[in-house]
Write a protein that holds these residues in place. Structure first.
Motif, PDB file in Angstrom:
ATOM      1  N   GLN A  49       0.805  -1.215   0.000  1.00 20.57           N
ATOM      2  CA  GLN A  49       0.000   0.000   0.000  1.00 20.57           C
ATOM      3  C   GLN A  49       0.843   1.271   0.000  1.00 20.57           C
ATOM      4  OE1 GLN A  49      -2.522  -0.605   3.493  1.00 20.57           O
ATOM      5  NE2 GLN A  49      -4.258  -0.999   2.137  1.00 20.57           N
ATOM      6  N   GLY A  50       2.042   1.196   0.532  1.00 20.08           N
ATOM      7  CA  GLY A  50       2.857   2.391   0.690  1.00 20.08           C
ATOM      8  C   GLY A  50       3.809   2.667  -0.455  1.00 20.08           C
ATOM      9  N   ILE A  51       3.730   1.877  -1.533  1.00 23.27           N
ATOM     10  CA  ILE A  51       4.641   2.054  -2.671  1.00 23.27           C
ATOM     11  C   ILE A  51       3.835   2.050  -3.962  1.00 23.27           C
ATOM     12  CG2 ILE A  51       6.578   1.060  -3.942  1.00 23.27           C
ATOM     13  CD1 ILE A  51       7.623  -0.062  -1.325  1.00 23.27           C
ATOM     14  N   ALA A  52       4.040   3.096  -4.798  1.00 21.82           N
ATOM     15  CA  ALA A  52       3.212   3.267  -6.002  1.00 21.82           C
ATOM     16  C   ALA A  52       3.973   2.985  -7.296  1.00 21.82           C
ATOM     17  CB  ALA A  52       2.652   4.689  -6.038  1.00 21.82           C
ATOM     18  N   SER A  53       5.059   2.229  -7.220  1.00 17.81           N
ATOM     19  CA  SER A  53       5.900   2.032  -8.409  1.00 17.81           C
ATOM     20  C   SER A  53       5.845   0.611  -8.955  1.00 17.81           C
ATOM     21  CB  SER A  53       7.353   2.392  -8.089  1.00 17.81           C
ATOM     22  OG  SER A  53       7.826   1.663  -6.967  1.00 17.81           O
ATOM     23  N   ALA A  54       4.746  -0.112  -8.718  1.00 20.22           N
ATOM     24  CA  ALA A  54       4.652  -1.499  -9.174  1.00 20.22           C
ATOM     25  C   ALA A  54       4.769  -1.599 -10.688  1.00 20.22           C
ATOM     26  CB  ALA A  54       3.331  -2.114  -8.705  1.00 20.22           C
ATOM     27  N   ALA A  55       4.063  -0.732 -11.418  1.00 16.42           N
ATOM     28  CA  ALA A  55       4.146  -0.716 -12.885  1.00 16.42           C
ATOM     29  C   ALA A  55       5.319   0.176 -13.281  1.00 16.42           C
ATOM     30  CB  ALA A  55       2.842  -0.207 -13.484  1.00 16.42           C
ATOM     31  N   THR A  56       6.518  -0.348 -13.072  1.00 20.08           N
ATOM     32  CA  THR A  56       7.729   0.472 -13.117  1.00 20.08           C
ATOM     33  C   THR A  56       7.933   1.168 -14.456  1.00 20.08           C
ATOM     34  OG1 THR A  56       8.672  -1.149 -11.591  1.00 20.08           O
ATOM     35  CG2 THR A  56      10.184   0.437 -12.576  1.00 20.08           C
ATOM     36  N   ALA A  57       7.752   0.453 -15.553  1.00 18.32           N
ATOM     37  CA  ALA A  57       7.962   1.065 -16.866  1.00 18.32           C
ATOM     38  C   ALA A  57       6.971   2.200 -17.116  1.00 18.32           C
ATOM     39  CB  ALA A  57       7.844   0.008 -17.963  1.00 18.32           C
ATOM     40  N   VAL A  58       5.746   2.042 -16.630  1.00 19.89           N
ATOM     41  CA  VAL A  58       4.740   3.093 -16.798  1.00 19.89           C
ATOM     42  C   VAL A  58       5.139   4.327 -15.991  1.00 19.89           C
ATOM     43  CG1 VAL A  58       2.306   3.697 -16.538  1.00 19.89           C
ATOM     44  CG2 VAL A  58       2.946   1.374 -17.184  1.00 19.89           C
ATOM     45  N   VAL A  59       5.593   4.108 -14.776  1.00 21.34           N
ATOM     46  CA  VAL A  59       6.042   5.218 -13.940  1.00 21.34           C
ATOM     47  C   VAL A  59       7.221   5.938 -14.596  1.00 21.34           C
ATOM     48  CG1 VAL A  59       7.007   5.860 -11.696  1.00 21.34           C
ATOM     49  CG2 VAL A  59       5.211   4.125 -11.827  1.00 21.34           C
ATOM     50  N   LEU A  60       8.126   5.180 -15.196  1.00 20.44           N
ATOM     51  CA  LEU A  60       9.278   5.792 -15.857  1.00 20.44           C
ATOM     52  C   LEU A  60       8.861   6.623 -17.061  1.00 20.44           C
ATOM     53  CD1 LEU A  60      11.871   2.882 -15.608  1.00 20.44           C
ATOM     54  CD2 LEU A  60      11.929   5.067 -14.398  1.00 20.44           C
ATOM     55  N   ALA A  61       7.823   6.201 -17.771  1.00 18.32           N
ATOM     56  CA  ALA A  61       7.316   7.016 -18.878  1.00 18.32           C
ATOM     57  C   ALA A  61       6.796   8.354 -18.350  1.00 18.32           C
ATOM     58  CB  ALA A  61       6.224   6.269 -19.628  1.00 18.32           C
ATOM     59  N   HIS A  62       6.130   8.300 -17.222  1.00 10.55           N
ATOM     60  CA  HIS A  62       5.633   9.508 -16.561  1.00 10.55           C
ATOM     61  C   HIS A  62       6.798  10.413 -16.146  1.00 10.55           C
ATOM     62  CE1 HIS A  62       3.340  12.014 -13.806  1.00 10.55           C
ATOM     63  NE2 HIS A  62       3.982  11.537 -12.764  1.00 10.55           N
ATOM     64  N   ILE A  63       7.840   9.826 -15.576  1.00  8.33           N
ATOM     65  CA  ILE A  63       9.021  10.591 -15.156  1.00  8.33           C
ATOM     66  C   ILE A  63       9.731  11.182 -16.373  1.00  8.33           C
ATOM     67  CG2 ILE A  63      11.276  10.439 -14.041  1.00  8.33           C
ATOM     68  CD1 ILE A  63       8.898  10.221 -12.121  1.00  8.33           C
ATOM     69  N   GLY A  64       9.835  10.383 -17.430  1.00 10.05           N
ATOM     70  CA  GLY A  64      10.513  10.856 -18.631  1.00 10.05           C
ATOM     71  C   GLY A  64       9.847  12.067 -19.242  1.00 10.05           C
ATOM     72  N   GLN A  65       8.520  12.085 -19.229  1.00 15.98           N
ATOM     73  CA  GLN A  65       7.792  13.219 -19.788  1.00 15.98           C
ATOM     74  C   GLN A  65       8.015  14.484 -18.968  1.00 15.98           C
ATOM     75  OE1 GLN A  65       6.272  13.568 -22.551  1.00 15.98           O
ATOM     76  NE2 GLN A  65       5.836  11.513 -23.287  1.00 15.98           N
ATOM     77  N   ALA A  66       8.316  14.325 -17.690  1.00  9.60           N
ATOM     78  CA  ALA A  66       8.483  15.474 -16.802  1.00  9.60           C
ATOM     79  C   ALA A  66       9.906  16.032 -16.810  1.00  9.60           C
ATOM     80  CB  ALA A  66       8.101  15.079 -15.374  1.00  9.60           C
ATOM     81  N   THR A  67      10.842  15.314 -17.447  1.00  8.39           N
ATOM     82  CA  THR A  67      12.245  15.697 -17.419  1.00  8.39           C
ATOM     83  C   THR A  67      12.793  15.745 -18.841  1.00  8.39           C
ATOM     84  OG1 THR A  67      12.816  13.352 -17.104  1.00  8.39           O
ATOM     85  CG2 THR A  67      12.655  14.724 -15.119  1.00  8.39           C
TER      86      THR A  67
END
Length: 328
Positions: A49-67
């Motif tokens: 419950q305390g970690i939101a990075s299970a779909a790691t590649a999806v999260v990285l796409a989100h990070i990539g768009q922000a940087t």
């Protein structure tokens, strides 16, 4: 100057939401990029419950768009959870979206328990033969090796840099054998740190990816303008570790003054041991901690771990960590 990178578990607080955690991750990545951090890595965990990075590649796409320039990647993808071809396709897609910025860190821990393993439809038995075979197969997919008889599209021909992650001698030996960079999870499992780095350097064999050993290690930083404030901020992570070790993980709780002193001696000793690769305090405290850690390990790069309840306090801590590194 000491090379710093940042590890993010994308923590979810007990008053926050997953959406807010992902928004915070993008904001923290932009902040780290502006400060001069070299990489922003996200870890795969499941059923927590305390970690939101299970779909790691999806999260990285989100990070990539922000940087725009910081390297982004996994620390790591838990390869036993996935078919190598799937990871080649996912990270090949990331490489197409953010060329020259993707790192693929691999671990053999499940990042879950047996129940989650069954839900993932994977066999998570700790097979010391299967993991190396999967790493080599993944390399072949990323290289576009025709002997596979099948193509990973996107993915083939990308030669995305692969890292081996670990907290034992197994990962160190595998990274050395394959000539890959190695990162040690000393932020929560410090016991084999020195021996693993020694094994990795002594046994390293050059490869197409890497001519000589390159090692990183994780280090917790809880920095603030005063030592007292830093100790308070660190208590959220301390609570999370105790909750995990006692089989009761959950969302990140707010700081609690005097938390560590409130624990029984055996629990304090466990916490001190698990978090021994840490610096808590002001810029000067962090500088001294980083200096001692690098002198001890000789690592080429330090990966800062710094989960905190308050997002702005965490951003300030990350800035102070970079200030400390620049002063070395």
């Amino acid at each position: 100057m000491l090379k710093l990178s940042l590890l993010d578990l994308v923590p979810v607080t007990n008053t926050g939401s997953i959406a807010q955690s992902l928004t915070n991750a993008a904001d923290l990545a932009r902040h780290a990029e502006a400060l001069g951090y070299g990489r922003y890595w996200v870890a795969e965990h499941h059923g927590m419950q305390g970690i939101a990075s299970a779909a790691t590649a999806v999260v990285l796409a989100h990070i990539g768009q922000a940087t725009s320039s910081i390297r982004i990647g996994s620390a790591g993808i838990m390869l036993p959870n996935h078919a190598p071809m799937v990871i080649a396709e996912q990270f090949g897609t990331l490489e197409a979206l953010f060329p020259g910025r993707i790192d693929l860190g691999l671990g053999r821990a499940p990042g879950s328990d047996g129940v989650v393993a069954r839900a993932l439809r994977r066999n998570l038995a700790s097979d010391e033969r299967q993991f190396p075979q999967d790493v080599v197969e993944l390399q072949a997919f990323l290289a576009g090796d025709e002997r596979l008889g099948i193509r990973a599209v996107p993915g083939e021909g990308t030669h995305i840099p692969i890292w081996i992650l670990g907290s034992s001698l197994f990962g160190a030996q595998l990274a050395a054998m394959l000539g890959l960079p190695y990162a040690f999870a000393s932020h929560f499992a410090p016991d084999a740190l020195d021996e693993a780095l020694d094994v990795y350097r002594r046994q390293f064999k050059p490869s197409e990816q890497l001519a000589q050993p390159y090692a990183a290690a994780a280090f917790n930083v809880f920095a603030a303008d005063t030592h007292e404030e830093a100790e308070l901020l660190a208590s959220s992570q301390q609570q999370a570790f105790v909750a995990l070790r006692t089989g009761n993980p959950g969302k990140m709780k707010p700081p609690l003054a005097g938390y560590k002193d409130s624990l029984p001696p055996n629990a304090r000793a466990i916490l001190d041991h698990v978090l021994q690769c840490s610096a808590v305090g002001t810029v000067d405290d962090v500088r001294d901690g980083l200096k001692a850690f690098v002198a001890r390990t000789g690592v080429d790069e330090v990966v800062i771990a710094s989960s905190m309840y308050d997002h702005d306090a965490r951003k300030h801590s990350v800035a102070l960590a970079m200030e400390a590194a620049r002063s070395l």
